[in-house]
Design an enzyme around this catalytic site. Sequence first.
Site, PDB file in Angstrom:
ATOM      1  N   ASP A 168      -0.253 -43.747   0.131  1.00 21.41           N
ATOM      2  CA  ASP A 168       1.111 -43.261  -0.031  1.00 21.41           C
ATOM      3  C   ASP A 168       2.208 -44.324  -0.139  1.00 21.41           C
ATOM      4  OD1 ASP A 168      -0.463 -41.080   0.516  1.00 21.41           O
ATOM      5  OD2 ASP A 168       0.632 -40.434   2.284  1.00 21.41           O
ATOM      6  N   GLU A 403      -7.145 -43.928  12.682  1.00 28.39           N
ATOM      7  CA  GLU A 403      -6.861 -43.682  11.261  1.00 28.39           C
ATOM      8  C   GLU A 403      -6.938 -44.995  10.468  1.00 28.39           C
ATOM      9  OE1 GLU A 403      -3.010 -41.939  10.841  1.00 28.39           O
ATOM     10  OE2 GLU A 403      -3.334 -41.275   8.773  1.00 28.39           O
TER      11      GLU A 403
HETATM   12  C1  2M8 Z   1      -1.923 -39.367   4.354  1.00 30.35           C
HETATM   13  O1  2M8 Z   1      -1.036 -38.625   3.510  1.00 30.35           O
HETATM   14  C2  2M8 Z   1      -0.325 -37.464   3.962  1.00 30.35           C
HETATM   15  C3  2M8 Z   1       0.322 -36.828   2.734  1.00 30.35           C
HETATM   16  O2  2M8 Z   1      -0.683 -36.403   1.867  1.00 30.35           O
HETATM   17  C4  2M8 Z   1       0.735 -37.748   4.989  1.00 30.35           C
HETATM   18  O3  2M8 Z   1       1.076 -38.914   5.236  1.00 30.35           O
HETATM   19  O4  2M8 Z   1       1.247 -36.781   5.579  1.00 30.35           O
HETATM   20  C5  2M8 Z   1      -2.694 -40.356   3.440  1.00 30.35           C
HETATM   21  O5  2M8 Z   1      -3.353 -41.327   4.218  1.00 30.35           O
HETATM   22  C6  2M8 Z   1      -3.692 -39.599   2.559  1.00 30.35           C
HETATM   23  O6  2M8 Z   1      -4.506 -40.499   1.848  1.00 30.35           O
HETATM   24  C7  2M8 Z   1      -4.574 -38.668   3.395  1.00 30.35           C
HETATM   25  O7  2M8 Z   1      -5.348 -37.882   2.533  1.00 30.35           O
HETATM   26  C8  2M8 Z   1      -3.734 -37.758   4.321  1.00 30.35           C
HETATM   27  C9  2M8 Z   1      -4.599 -36.971   5.311  1.00 30.35           C
HETATM   28  O8  2M8 Z   1      -5.475 -37.819   6.005  1.00 30.35           O
HETATM   29  O9  2M8 Z   1      -2.813 -38.531   5.074  1.00 30.35           O
END
Ligand code: 2M8
Length: 433
Positions: A168, A403
């Site tokens: 992101d 994470e």
């Molecule tokens: C993160 O992205 C989400 C938005 O999609 C967020 O920050 O709320 C990223 O690390 C993405 O790659 C990942 O799929 C998601 C859920 O783990 O989190």
Amino acid sequence: MVLTPLLQEAVRVLLRNWHGYATVPSRSLYPHQWSWDSAFIALGLQHISTARAATELLSLFSAQWADGRIPHIAFNPAVPDDAYFPGPSVWRSSAIDGHPPIATSGIIQPPLHAVAVASIVSQIGDQGLSFAERAYPCLVDQNAYIRNRRTVDGGLAALVHPWETGLDNSPAWDRPLAAVPADLTLFETYTRRDVAHAGAGERPTDEDYARYIRLMLMYRDHGYGDDWVRAEAEFLVVDPAFNALWAWSELALADIANRLGRDDSEHVVEAERITAAMVDQLWSEDRGLFLARDARSGQQLPERTVAGLIPVMLPGLPSKIVDLLVATATGEAFRVGAPDVHGVPSFDLTDVRHEPRRYWRGPSWLNTTWLVARGLQVHGHKELAQRLDDDLVGLVAKSGFREYFHPRTGRGHGTRSFSWSAALLIHVLLDSD
Ligand code: 2M8
């Protein structure tokens, strides 16, 4: 099978994060089903239960839109709207013709699902064919959506939101995002939920978030229309990792087609076409890796990020490119294999913008580390691939199912009990391929 305590804990994380038909990435920070997370999760789940791994993916496919897009979030109707921001009432998918039965987001994520399906089918053998029969048309439609609705001149896929890349707040998006106004008054209407679950210094900034929300609202207010977005969007990028995973998914589709006794040739040709286009348009001899491109200005984006190493997984790459990618991975920017660096840092260690604790701006993540390791394996760099797999296990053993991880100290950051960290640990330790 006797499981080590680490494997037992990984299994427990996945069981705790299972909500009946799919797995949340994290009960607190991400309480719904995410698209590419589910593909990584299914790769690990298959070693616990192939039926559950198949259900994980089929649940996601039931959220597929009529136009073929697999949305990046499938919302769990049992979870309150404001548990995650932006929730279903902000995305408003039910206003769209051909929307699926449950609420979803309207953007996509990297298409790793065919790879997960092919892995599960090969694990189950002939009994997996009915799963393959159900999954194959969904996967074909997913890739047709990318090809027909998302390609730009030159035939590569363009992404309309940083969330679509999965990385992101990667520094590669700083330049294109600079053209997007950051209106902080948005937070008079909306509340970020993420910073309640992870330290603000480990998450994207408010300015980033304001831009993310502006981009999603504009796409939504144009009916998630892809003609509009490709012509008018304030953010449009061609990402090497997404395109490499798209090509890899075509190779996985060829494998699935073969097992189903169907013609695989169109998938093989498509994988070759994407690979050739990537070499032609995204390869940088000077920087020694693939670079993203701003599709609005046509400019290459010079940042060296892990996304530029991930295409090493493509078997059709010229050997000179593979050699240079390995040199870049092991060189000063990423230092893969060095005793004081763990995993593959998400961003160039030598860049002044490198932040070892902030999300996709420096930490090592297990999914991208795993992807680079698979690519190194494809091209016979077995020792280096093994070193990354060992790093992946070592990071979890030291810091838990976090994470992401500080690339030098190995300390954990972001949320805890994170599903793909557990799933990939299981997959690395139990996969026999
Ligand atoms: C993160 O992205 C989400 C938005 O999609 C967020 O920050 O709320 C990223 O690390 C993405 O790659 C990942 O799929 C998601 C859920 O783990 O989190």
